[in-house]
Write a protein that holds these residues in place. Structure first.
Motif, PDB file in Angstrom:
ATOM      1  N   ARG A   1     -14.854 -49.930  23.374  1.00  0.00           N
ATOM      2  CA  ARG A   1     -16.189 -49.409  23.696  1.00  0.00           C
ATOM      3  C   ARG A   1     -16.910 -50.312  24.675  1.00  0.00           C
ATOM      4  NH1 ARG A   1     -17.668 -47.383  17.733  1.00  0.00           N
ATOM      5  NH2 ARG A   1     -16.532 -45.434  17.897  1.00  0.00           N
ATOM      6  N   VAL A   2     -16.798 -51.624  24.464  1.00  0.00           N
ATOM      7  CA  VAL A   2     -17.451 -52.567  25.370  1.00  0.00           C
ATOM      8  C   VAL A   2     -16.873 -52.420  26.777  1.00  0.00           C
ATOM      9  CG1 VAL A   2     -17.765 -55.021  25.900  1.00  0.00           C
ATOM     10  CG2 VAL A   2     -18.057 -54.207  23.561  1.00  0.00           C
ATOM     11  N   ARG A   3     -15.549 -52.293  26.882  1.00  0.00           N
ATOM     12  CA  ARG A   3     -14.921 -52.102  28.195  1.00  0.00           C
ATOM     13  C   ARG A   3     -15.432 -50.838  28.881  1.00  0.00           C
ATOM     14  NH1 ARG A   3     -10.019 -52.332  25.800  1.00  0.00           N
ATOM     15  NH2 ARG A   3      -9.691 -54.454  25.144  1.00  0.00           N
ATOM     16  N   ARG A   4     -15.567 -49.748  28.114  1.00  0.00           N
ATOM     17  CA  ARG A   4     -16.045 -48.497  28.706  1.00  0.00           C
ATOM     18  C   ARG A   4     -17.503 -48.599  29.143  1.00  0.00           C
ATOM     19  NH1 ARG A   4     -12.826 -46.554  24.570  1.00  0.00           N
ATOM     20  NH2 ARG A   4     -14.582 -46.133  23.220  1.00  0.00           N
ATOM     21  N   VAL A   5     -18.296 -49.386  28.447  1.00  0.00           N
ATOM     22  CA  VAL A   5     -19.696 -49.569  28.833  1.00  0.00           C
ATOM     23  C   VAL A   5     -19.792 -50.436  30.088  1.00  0.00           C
ATOM     24  CG1 VAL A   5     -21.876 -50.667  28.152  1.00  0.00           C
ATOM     25  CG2 VAL A   5     -20.636 -49.246  26.521  1.00  0.00           C
ATOM     26  N   LEU A   6     -18.988 -51.500  30.151  1.00  0.00           N
ATOM     27  CA  LEU A   6     -19.088 -52.449  31.255  1.00  0.00           C
ATOM     28  C   LEU A   6     -18.359 -52.013  32.522  1.00  0.00           C
ATOM     29  CD1 LEU A   6     -18.683 -55.865  29.421  1.00  0.00           C
ATOM     30  CD2 LEU A   6     -20.773 -54.824  30.286  1.00  0.00           C
ATOM     31  N   ALA A   7     -17.345 -51.164  32.417  1.00  0.00           N
ATOM     32  CA  ALA A   7     -16.523 -50.789  33.575  1.00  0.00           C
ATOM     33  C   ALA A   7     -17.339 -50.282  34.762  1.00  0.00           C
ATOM     34  CB  ALA A   7     -15.472 -49.774  33.164  1.00  0.00           C
ATOM     35  N   PRO A   8     -18.315 -49.384  34.570  1.00  0.00           N
ATOM     36  CA  PRO A   8     -19.067 -48.919  35.741  1.00  0.00           C
ATOM     37  C   PRO A   8     -20.033 -49.958  36.306  1.00  0.00           C
ATOM     38  CG  PRO A   8     -19.547 -47.555  33.805  1.00  0.00           C
ATOM     39  CD  PRO A   8     -18.645 -48.652  33.370  1.00  0.00           C
ATOM     40  N   ILE A   9     -20.343 -50.999  35.537  1.00  0.00           N
ATOM     41  CA  ILE A   9     -21.334 -51.986  35.950  1.00  0.00           C
ATOM     42  C   ILE A   9     -20.686 -53.139  36.708  1.00  0.00           C
ATOM     43  CG2 ILE A   9     -23.026 -53.659  35.099  1.00  0.00           C
ATOM     44  CD1 ILE A   9     -23.357 -51.790  32.681  1.00  0.00           C
TER      45      ILE A   9
END
Length: 103
Positions: free
Chosen positions: A59-67
Motif C-alpha cells: 500500500r505504501v508503494r502504491r501511495v508513493l509511486a506517483p509522487i
C-alpha cells in the motif's frame, strides 16, 4: 514523513494513515482466509505478521509511486537531451590565517 512534509492530503494525516495502512493490513490478516500463514506462490512459508507487513508495504508503494520519481543528472528526456544541464564546477583555494586560539 515525506507525505506529511509535502502535505499530500489525505495521506499526511496520521489518523487516515493508521486507518488506511496500519489498521487495514492487520484487519485483513486477522479476518482473511490465510490468517494462519502458509506458503506463498514461491513455496516460502509466511506468518500472519509477514503477510500484514507485505500488505502494508504494498500500500505504501502504491501511495508513493506517483509522487516519487528518481532522477539523476544522467537522466535524458525523450529527445535525448539531459533533463538538467549543470554548470562546470567552480572552486577556489582560499588560504586563511588563523589566530592562535582558532588553531
Amino acid at each position: 514523513g515525506l507525505l506529511k512534509f509535502l502535505r499530500h492530503e489525505p495521506w499526511c494525516e496520521a489518523s487516515f494513515w493508521r486507518k488506511a495502512i496500519t489498521s487495514a493490513a492487520s484487519t485483513e490478516v486477522e479476518g482473511g482466509t490465510n490468517a494462519t500463514g502458509g506458503a506463498d506462490e514461491n513455496g516460502v512459508e509466511t506468518s500472519p505478521t509477514m503477510l500484514a507487513a507485505t500488505l502494508a508495504f504494498g500500500r505504501v508503494r502504491r501511495v508513493l509511486a506517483p509522487i516519487i520519481l528518481r532522477r539523476t543528472k544522467d537522466t535524458l528526456m525523450e529527445d535525448g537531451t539531459p533533463i538538467l544541464t549543470l554548470p562546470p564546477i567552480d572552486f577556489a583555494v582560499v588560504n586563511v590565517g588563523l589566530s592562535h586560539p582558532e588553531r
